[in-house]
Design an enzyme around this catalytic site. Structure first.
Site, short mmCIF file in Angstrom:
data_model
loop_
_atom_site.label_atom_id
_atom_site.label_comp_id
_atom_site.label_asym_id
_atom_site.label_seq_id
_atom_site.Cartn_x
_atom_site.Cartn_y
_atom_site.Cartn_z
N LYS A 128 -19.02 47.72 73.77
CA LYS A 128 -18.59 47.53 75.17
C LYS A 128 -19.09 48.65 76.07
O LYS A 128 -19.64 48.40 77.14
CB LYS A 128 -17.05 47.49 75.27
N ASN A 151 -11.79 50.32 80.96
CA ASN A 151 -11.56 51.20 79.81
C ASN A 151 -12.53 52.38 79.79
O ASN A 151 -12.64 53.07 78.78
CB ASN A 151 -11.70 50.39 78.51
N HIS A 197 -7.31 47.16 65.81
CA HIS A 197 -5.99 47.17 66.45
C HIS A 197 -5.02 46.16 65.85
O HIS A 197 -4.11 45.68 66.54
CB HIS A 197 -6.12 46.91 67.96
#
Length: 464
Positions: A128, A151, A197
């Site tokens: 990303k 982010n 996660h």
């Protein structure tokens, strides 16, 4: 102050009981934004001292601060709950206190409700930051005013009332996407999907569904045709679909093909650029380039101009970053590889560049409950020597075949890993730090881990 924005903020938030959960980087930016537009709020953080109460009072006057626990009475009274990404609202103390009438949002959602700047949105388990940084660089290089947030970089609410941008590029984590409801991106992509996660999202299916929500109401949905989990579900059929991948591309899509014995980036049948000419090497970076080109094309950017600009982009710190050691060994800092998919991409992307030389991998840390088994084949077939460390290092080492035990060692520190790697490496070999794990069992964050790696490489070289 932007009068139109002021009117919109007032219309949506005035006279609402607003509680910000968490006073880290994101929470502080939310507090600054609300205070700037004279909207009252309260802040609640379970940590004892994330901010000095005196500093808070100095910055935010008569607004309320509650620290040291989740204040269920305060949360229960909220009309609007602005949640920082690191906070899991499914936590029982929070979840059972939230009123059924409460509007639970994050800073990205608030930005989307207040701003009409065209959004280029990027999520995925890996790559990303590289993709959004490339896209931001290229867009500005082409003469557009392009902001970068989410982010990465400056929080979006710190940018919303600056000069009107042509585009904003958003890197979005699964934590951020959990509270996004109103985004209508011009173009959105899920780059890839792998275990990450799961300590919060529980299952890969749930994690994937959260990632897929980035496609909601987007104009162009851009997916990785080699990763079916990124292909937009039927509920996102309203978008125009584009794809990128390692295979030859269909008309209007992006891919790779062999032209005159060289691998090329392709747009349909149009050869764009030989991979060997690009600054960032490896198949994983070829996919990053294709994703950037697909996103930029969706925004109306010229392909040839984008390619010329990409030639000047040198990559991100701690992401397959080559350390200039001048000792004939290729030291690569991929400390940002905090999950299995990132490490797998690094191994598979960089192995073809070795041309017969050895790959020595340093891996391990806190796996956050991830399944390491997808690494097994790469560790067995492509890694010549494995050095592990940290909480889950031995779990990674156990994936190697028994006959490779003499080429697998667990160490207690990163500096020890570097010292051992130096004894195993010869001219032309590569030593890759790509942990497949978070760093918090040994370091403050992946940046500190990467810095320690670089210092260890350079210091030990000087000591030889």
């Amino acid at each position: 102050m932007n009068k139109e924005l002021q009117q919109s903020v007032t219309a949506q938030l005035a006279n609402k009981r607003i509680v910000i959960l968490g006073i880290g980087i994101t929470g502080l930016s939310c507090a600054r934004f609300l205070h700037r537009y004279k909207i009252s709020f309260a802040v609640n953080d379970s940590r004892a001292m994330p901010i000095s109460p005196g500093d808070f009072k100095h910055q935010f006057a008569d607004n309320t601060l509650v620290l040291g626990h989740w204040d269920q009475a305060l949360i229960a009274q909220a009309d609007v709950l602005i949640v920082s990404p690191g906070i899991d609202i499914a936590e029982s103390e929070i979840d059972k206190a939230i009123s059924k009438h409460c509007d639970v949002i994050g800073d990205i959602e608030l930005f989307c409700r207040l701003s009409d700047t065209p959004i280029l949105a990027v999520t995925g388990s890996n790559g990303k930051s590289t993709v959004v940084s490339m896209l931001h660089y290229v867009g500005n290089d082409l003469g557009y005013c392009v902001q970068l947030g989410g982010n990465i970089g400056l929080p979006v609410l710190d940018q919303i009332d600056k000069v009107q941008a042509d585009f904003i590029v958003l890197e979005l984590s699964s934590f951020q996407l959990e509270t996004v409801k109103s985004m209508k991106a011009l173009a959105a992509t899920v780059l890839n999907l792998s275990d990450d996660h799961l300590d919060r999202h529980k299952t890969l299916a749930n994690y994937g569904a959260i990632k897929q929500s980035i496609y909601q109401n987007c104009t162009y949905a851009i997916f990785n045709c080699n990763d079916l989990a990124t292909q937009p579900n039927a509920i996102y059929a309203q978008s125009s679909h584009l794809s990128f991948g390692i295979d030859p591309a269909q008309s209007g899509d992006f891919g790779l093909a062999t032209v005159h014995d060289e691998s090329y980036l392709m747009y349909g049948e149009q050869a764009l650029c030989a991979l060997a000419q690009l600054p960032l090497q490896g198949i994983h970076n070829a996919l990053n380039y294709l994703a950037v080109l697909a996103l930029g094309k969706s925004a109306g950017w010229d392909l040839n101009a984008m390619l010329a600009s990409l030639m000047a982009f040198k990559g991100l710190a701690h992401r397959c970053e080559v350390i200039e050691s001048n000792d004939g060994i290729r030291w690569v800092n991929d400390s940002k590889a905090t999950n299995v998919g990132a490490t797998l991409a690094a191994i598979e992307g960089l192995s073809p560049t070795l041309k017969g030389n050895k790959l020595i991998l340093i891996a391990g840390g806190d796996g956050k409950g991830a399944d390491f088994s997808p690494l097994s084949q790469a560790l067995t077939q492509q890694v010549d020597y494995l050095i592990t460390l940290g909480k889950d290092g031995r779990a990674i080492a156990s994936l190697r075949a028994d006959q490779q035990a003499d080429k697998t060692t667990h160490v207690d520190s990163l500096s020890a890993a570097v010292a051992l790697a130096r004894t195993q490496a010869h001219l032309g070999d590569m030593v890759l730090l790509s942990p497949a794990c978070a760093s918090l069992d040994m370091f403050a964050n992946y940046v500190e881990r990467g810095v320690v790696f670089i210092k260890s490489v350079l210091m030990q070289k000087e000591g030889n």
